[in-house]
Design an enzyme around this catalytic site. Structure first.
Site, PDB file in Angstrom:
ATOM      1  CB  THR A 190      -0.942  -0.021   1.227  1.00  0.00           C
ATOM      2  OG1 THR A 190      -1.835  -1.109   1.064  1.00  0.00           O
ATOM      3  CG2 THR A 190      -1.728   1.272   1.362  1.00  0.00           C
ATOM      4  CB  CYS A 382     -30.033 -12.659 -26.327  1.00  0.00           C
ATOM      5  SG  CYS A 382     -29.678 -11.558 -27.694  1.00  0.00           S
ATOM      6  CG  HIS A 516     -29.220  -9.189 -23.058  1.00  0.00           C
ATOM      7  ND1 HIS A 516     -28.507 -10.332 -22.810  1.00  0.00           N
ATOM      8  CD2 HIS A 516     -29.062  -8.934 -24.377  1.00  0.00           C
ATOM      9  CE1 HIS A 516     -27.932 -10.760 -23.921  1.00  0.00           C
ATOM     10  NE2 HIS A 516     -28.264  -9.913 -24.894  1.00  0.00           N
ATOM     11  CD  GLU A 518     -28.920 -10.613 -19.177  1.00  0.00           C
ATOM     12  OE1 GLU A 518     -30.140 -10.727 -19.425  1.00  0.00           O
ATOM     13  OE2 GLU A 518     -28.025 -10.824 -20.030  1.00  0.00           O
TER      14      GLU A 518
HETATM   15  N1  GLN Z   1     -25.573 -13.982 -31.716  1.00  0.00           N
HETATM   16  C1  GLN Z   1     -26.932 -13.575 -31.628  1.00  0.00           C
HETATM   17  C2  GLN Z   1     -27.186 -12.299 -32.434  1.00  0.00           C
HETATM   18  O1  GLN Z   1     -26.267 -11.592 -32.737  1.00  0.00           O
HETATM   19  C3  GLN Z   1     -27.380 -13.381 -30.194  1.00  0.00           C
HETATM   20  C4  GLN Z   1     -26.649 -12.308 -29.472  1.00  0.00           C
HETATM   21  C5  GLN Z   1     -26.796 -12.365 -27.980  1.00  0.00           C
HETATM   22  O2  GLN Z   1     -27.151 -13.392 -27.439  1.00  0.00           O
HETATM   23  N2  GLN Z   1     -26.510 -11.276 -27.291  1.00  0.00           N
HETATM   24  O3  GLN Z   1     -28.316 -12.004 -32.736  1.00  0.00           O
END
Ligand code: GLN
Length: 544
Positions: A190, A382, A516, A518
């Site tokens: 540190t 996705c 997504h 998440e």
């Molecule tokens: N490969 C796929 C696409 O480009 C899914 C992408 C992903 O899962 N983020 O549509």
């Protein structure tokens, strides 16, 4: 008045600087302040969008469509403040902007140099797009001493001079390693790291020392003395059992108190009720389940950072502890039900996350088939949705050659580039695939949910907005064929052209989404899809 807090890191990487910044943001919010968090990344990529997830970890996507560092995910999860394009910059972006200006002739006559042109561009970024925030917390990626971070540290040195100590605070995050053989915590790394920082003209105001052991006051004072910091400004950040304990632990060590002192702000008690209840619920589950994540970047869990967090949020909401089994989808590349049953037979939920490219895709399709046939709750995200559509079409529809044009041109292309199946100009076209950076469908898009659907039960709304990051889409022209294969398209883009959610009626929980979810889940606001997926997994675990 907006105050700036700069967070640097020393000794080693992976000290949890991003988390510490997010936690500090949240502690300041709990004292009633408005915060904003940003990150300066010293690498040369223009953004992390083209980097491998197993190298760099997850690419976090903002509402306004920026592909950013995963630390922005921590910022959002701890503060609830949506990050923007203007909250993450890399050396690559700074240089590309400076060079574009140079070509335009903006600096006509001048020799372009790191100081002042690059440092000015960094300072502009730090101060840009701020409204009424009380604090802007600015994390500097990398470790002090890296060649790449020098221009950023120089820009901060200049900003410190401009803003003064009333307007800025420098926090340095370091490590106090415990040497087991000697039974001692060591302060030397540190001290060296602070010297390194001082050598570029920066004196930290506060040290946040990561350690696996408690640190006695004498040692804190010693660190302070060597590093030119008051003993109270040496904050001990001991390893926590979970990240949800960190806000309470850092507060107890005086982190936010010292920040308020630094800025001469009243030391009013923060309201930490939310964190207390999250930490309690997380530590006191009423049951335990196992969820399998079958993906291809499983060798680095940071590749699925937000996903892991969102599942945990779903667990907190259902008072369930979740054991995640990370399975490399390549394991299932050939059809082998015995192997599938060995790995998935005991799990209460199967999740197929996002992904790119052919490798591992058949393994995902096989895992989806297994979850569908065995009535195991399934959530596809996705790429996971694209594979779920292909699986149903191949197994139950009349389309044994269903495929995605991401893998080449053969078969019935249920998944493809929109431009391959849309005629006319009604929707946004993405033909510029020669350029891989920043050309996907990125950021928040609306989706309309059909009322008689599980998706509607889950969300409770007809119109939702979720974040996207993909190039390919499920071809809506195959809707009838998919219905015949038992798949309902329960969510579509507002113009009806892009499938966003699919589900099966003949299954306890089979939902897949093109976006997504998440990325928007928070511990204090678990995402409904994860809440319901975990709840269905909980029910399944009671059945088997
Ligand atoms: N490969 C796929 C696409 O480009 C899914 C992408 C992903 O899962 N983020 O549509």
């Amino acid at each position: 008045m907006t105050r700036f807090i700069f967070i640097t890191g020393g000794v080693v990487s992976s000290l949890g600087k991003g988390l510490a910044s997010a936690v500090l943001g949240s502690l300041l919010q709990s004292r009633g302040y408005k915060v904003r968090l940003r990150k300066l990344d010293p690498y040369l990529n223009v953004d992390p969008g083209t980097m491998s997830p197993t190298q760099h970890g997850e690419v976090f996507v903002t509402d306004d469509g920026a592909e950013t560092d995963l630390d922005l995910g921590h910022y959002e999860r701890f503060t609830g403040v949506s990050t923007k394009k203007t909250d993450n910059v890399t050396t690559g972006r700074i240089y590309s902007d400076v060079l574009a200006r140079e070509r335009r002739g903006d600096y006509l006559g001048a020799t372009i140099q790191v100081i002042p042109h690059v440092t000015d561009a960094i300072k502009e970024f730090v101060k840009n797009d701020i409204t009424d925030e009380d604090f802007v917390l600015c994390e500097i990626g990398g470790t002090v001493g890296d060649i790449e971070s020098l221009p950023f540290l120089e820009a901060i040195r200049q900003l410190r001079n401009e803003l003064g100590s009333d307007g800025s605070c420098i926090i340095h995050v370091t490590l106090l390693p415990y040497i087991h053989a000697a039974g001692e915590l060591k302060t030397k790394p540190t001290q060296h790291s602070v010297k390194e920082l001082q050598s570029v003209g920066l004196q930290p105001d506060i040290l946040l020392c990561r350690t696996e052991m408690p640190v006695p006051d004498e040692q804190k004072n010693k660190i302070g003395q060597f590093c030119n910091v008051a003993g109270d400004d040496v904050i001990i950040a001991e390893d926590a059992v979970s990240i949800y304990d960190v806000p309470l632990a850092y507060h107890q060590q005086g982190f936010d108190t010292q920040i308020c002192r630094h800025f001469n702000l009243p030391n009013t008690a923060p309201d930490l009720k939310t964190w207390q209840s999250i930490a309690y619920d997380f530590a006191h589950p009423e049951g335990e389940i196992t969820i399998a994540i079958v993906g291809k970047y499983t060798s680095l869990q940071d590749s699925y950072k937000s996903l892991g967090e969102a599942i945990t949020h779903g667990g907190i909401a259902n008072r369930l502890k979740i054991n995640v089994e990370w399975i490399d989808s390549e394991l299932f590349e050939t059809e082998n039900d015995e192997l599938l049953s060995y790995h998935l037979g005991h799990v209460s939920g199967v999740l197929i996350p996002g992904g790119f490219g052919k490798r591992g895709s058949e393994g995902k399709i096989n895992a989806i088939r297994y979850a569908r046939e065995k009535n195991i709750p399934f959530l596809g995200i996705c790429f996971g949705m694209q594979m779920a559509v292909i699986e149903s079409a191949r197994s139950l529809g009349d389309l044994p050659n269903a495929n995605s044009s991401e893998f080449g041109d053969g078969g019935d292309l249920l998944v493809g580039l929109m431009t391959e199946w849309i005629s006319g100009n009604a929707v946004e076209h993405r033909t510029d695939i020669d350029n891989m950076g920043g050309t996907m469908r990125l950021g928040a898009y609306e989706c309309i949910i059909k009322q008689a659907s599980l998706a509607y039960e889950i969300y409770g709304y007809e119109k939702i907005s979720e974040r996207h990051r993909h190039r390919y889409e499920v071809n809506i022209n195959y809707e009838k064929a998919l219905n015949e294969a038992g798949l309902l398209i329960s969510g579509v883009s507002p113009d009806g052209s892009l499938p966003e959610i699919v589900e099966r009626k003949d299954h306890p929980f089979f939902v897949a989404v093109q976006f997504h979810p998440e990325l928007k889940s928070k511990p204090f606001q678990p995402h409904p899809l994860f809440m319901h997926f975990v709840s269905a997994a909980g029910k399944h675990s009671r059945l088997v």
